[in-house]
Scaffold this active site. Structure first.
Site, PDB file in Angstrom:
ATOM      1  CB  THR A 106      -1.233   5.294  17.705  1.00  0.00           C
ATOM      2  OG1 THR A 106      -1.991   4.270  17.033  1.00  0.00           O
ATOM      3  CG2 THR A 106      -2.150   6.037  18.676  1.00  0.00           C
ATOM      4  NE  ARG A 133      -0.042   3.044   8.798  1.00  0.00           N
ATOM      5  CZ  ARG A 133       0.940   3.674   8.190  1.00  0.00           C
ATOM      6  NH1 ARG A 133       2.181   3.279   8.385  1.00  0.00           N
ATOM      7  NH2 ARG A 133       0.701   4.659   7.377  1.00  0.00           N
ATOM      8  CG  ASP A 167      -7.785   5.050   0.658  1.00  0.00           C
ATOM      9  OD1 ASP A 167      -8.688   4.320   1.101  1.00  0.00           O
ATOM     10  OD2 ASP A 167      -7.319   6.026   1.282  1.00  0.00           O
ATOM     11  CG  ASP A 176      -4.317   4.231   1.931  1.00  0.00           C
ATOM     12  OD1 ASP A 176      -4.757   3.127   1.557  1.00  0.00           O
ATOM     13  OD2 ASP A 176      -4.418   4.644   3.094  1.00  0.00           O
TER      14      ASP A 176
HETATM   15  C1  PRP Z   1      -1.948  -0.486   5.111  1.00  0.00           C
HETATM   16  C2  PRP Z   1      -1.233  -1.650   4.471  1.00  0.00           C
HETATM   17  C3  PRP Z   1      -0.671  -2.384   5.630  1.00  0.00           C
HETATM   18  C4  PRP Z   1      -0.348  -1.270   6.596  1.00  0.00           C
HETATM   19  C5  PRP Z   1       1.123  -1.015   6.543  1.00  0.00           C
HETATM   20  O1  PRP Z   1      -3.177  -0.886   5.616  1.00  0.00           O
HETATM   21  O2  PRP Z   1      -2.059  -2.412   3.656  1.00  0.00           O
HETATM   22  O3  PRP Z   1      -1.565  -3.311   6.210  1.00  0.00           O
HETATM   23  O4  PRP Z   1      -1.043  -0.112   6.137  1.00  0.00           O
HETATM   24  O5  PRP Z   1       1.511  -0.127   7.520  1.00  0.00           O
HETATM   25  P1  PRP Z   1       2.415  -0.549   8.746  1.00  0.00           P
HETATM   26  O6  PRP Z   1       3.516  -1.421   8.220  1.00  0.00           O
HETATM   27  O7  PRP Z   1       2.929   0.772   9.260  1.00  0.00           O
HETATM   28  O8  PRP Z   1       1.556  -1.249   9.750  1.00  0.00           O
HETATM   29  P2  PRP Z   1      -4.221   0.181   6.218  1.00  0.00           P
HETATM   30  O9  PRP Z   1      -4.023   0.354   7.693  1.00  0.00           O
HETATM   31  O10 PRP Z   1      -4.157   1.439   5.398  1.00  0.00           O
HETATM   32  O11 PRP Z   1      -5.579  -0.551   6.065  1.00  0.00           O
HETATM   33  P3  PRP Z   1      -6.360  -1.009   4.740  1.00  0.00           P
HETATM   34  O12 PRP Z   1      -5.589  -2.137   4.150  1.00  0.00           O
HETATM   35  O13 PRP Z   1      -7.682  -1.413   5.295  1.00  0.00           O
HETATM   36  O14 PRP Z   1      -6.455   0.175   3.809  1.00  0.00           O
HETATM   37  N1  URA Z   2       0.047   1.950   4.077  1.00  0.00           N
HETATM   38  C1  URA Z   2      -0.105   2.290   2.772  1.00  0.00           C
HETATM   39  O1  URA Z   2      -1.107   1.919   2.135  1.00  0.00           O
HETATM   40  N2  URA Z   2       0.849   3.034   2.192  1.00  0.00           N
HETATM   41  C2  URA Z   2       1.940   3.457   2.847  1.00  0.00           C
HETATM   42  O2  URA Z   2       2.801   4.133   2.251  1.00  0.00           O
HETATM   43  C3  URA Z   2       2.083   3.094   4.201  1.00  0.00           C
HETATM   44  C4  URA Z   2       1.119   2.345   4.785  1.00  0.00           C
END
Ligand code: PRP
Ligand code: URA
Length: 212
Positions: free
Chosen positions: A111, A107, A206, A203
């Site tokens: 944006t 994400r 993380d 997150d």
């Molecule tokens: C997080 C999570 C989802 C997304 C959710 O991933 O694991 O994939 O955010 O957010 P959304 O519903 O608003 O799209 P992230 O982008 O943090 O990537 P990662 O899994 O690589 O940490």
């Molecule tokens: N992605 C995450 O990992 N946590 C949130 O709360 C939203 C998006």
């Protein structure tokens, strides 16, 4: 009046207990990862409850008999990278014969729009029930884009399994993919102005990988 949301909340007491520990900010990476795997296993048990069975004739050490085995489509599990990887082992522990596909989606922090960077799927996705896993359903953008991508690649029967959802994300999935059953362990209150789920757990990627 708010429209009804089409979502299954798996709120088994064991799941709620483990999720509460995951939410605590003092819970470290090792425990967070283990709890996510345990919850994923419990959720997989629930979402497969309606999987069809067939009767087979077998022989026990005592006699011949007719018993039940899984029938229907084979399963594929598709974690949305990277945080979805934290749910993979729990599901595969329950369905060891499942094939695994990967969709890379992150994400954009400014944006909040999903960016696709990887896709590798089993060749026969059209013949499989795909269980797509991602712990967080926030705006719904990442999961919705992943489901669209899987459909473009031929997937016909998909289930989406997330740990924590915001109402906004549930609405997006219901709207964009009304054919996809959505299972979550909890629906939280809202998103904050940075797109994080409130109260949420922070997150997820993380916390799983210790990249805070
Ligand atoms: C997080 C999570 C989802 C997304 C959710 O991933 O694991 O994939 O955010 O957010 P959304 O519903 O608003 O799209 P992230 O982008 O943090 O990537 P990662 O899994 O690589 O940490
Ligand atoms: N992605 C995450 O990992 N946590 C949130 O709360 C939203 C998006």
């Amino acid at each position: 009046m708010a429209e009804p949301m089409n979502v299954h909340v798996i709120d088994h007491p064991l799941i709620q207990h483990k999720l509460t520990i995951m939410r605590m900010k003092e819970t470290g990476t090792k425990d967070f990862r283990e709890l996510l795997e345990e919850i994923s296993m419990l959720m997989a048990y629930e979402i497969t409850r309606d999987f069809p069975l067939k009767e087979v004739e077998i022989e026990t050490p005592i006699c011949r008999c007719k018993e039940k085995m899984l029938a229907g489509k084979k399963v594929g599990v598709v974690p949305i990278l990277r945080a979805g990887l934290g749910m993979l082992n729990g599901v595969v522990n329950m369905i060891p014969a499942a094939r695994v596909g990967h969709v890379g989606m992150y994400r954009d922090p400014k944006t909040l729009k999903p960016v696709e960077y990887y896709c590798k799927l089993p060749g026969d996705v059209a013949e499989r029930t795909l269980i797509v896993v991602d712990p967080m359903l926030a705006t719904g953008g990442s999961s919705s884009a992943a489901l669209s991508l899987l459909k473009e690649k031929g997937a016909k029967h998909i289930i989406l399994m997330c740990l924590v959802a915001a109402p906004e994300g549930v609405r997006v999935i219901n709207h964009d993919h009304p054919d996809v059953p959505l299972y979550v362990a909890a629906i939280d209150e809202k998103l904050n102005d940075k797109g994080y789920i409130v109260p949420g757990l922070g997150d997820a990627g993380d916390r799983i990988f210790g990249t805070l």
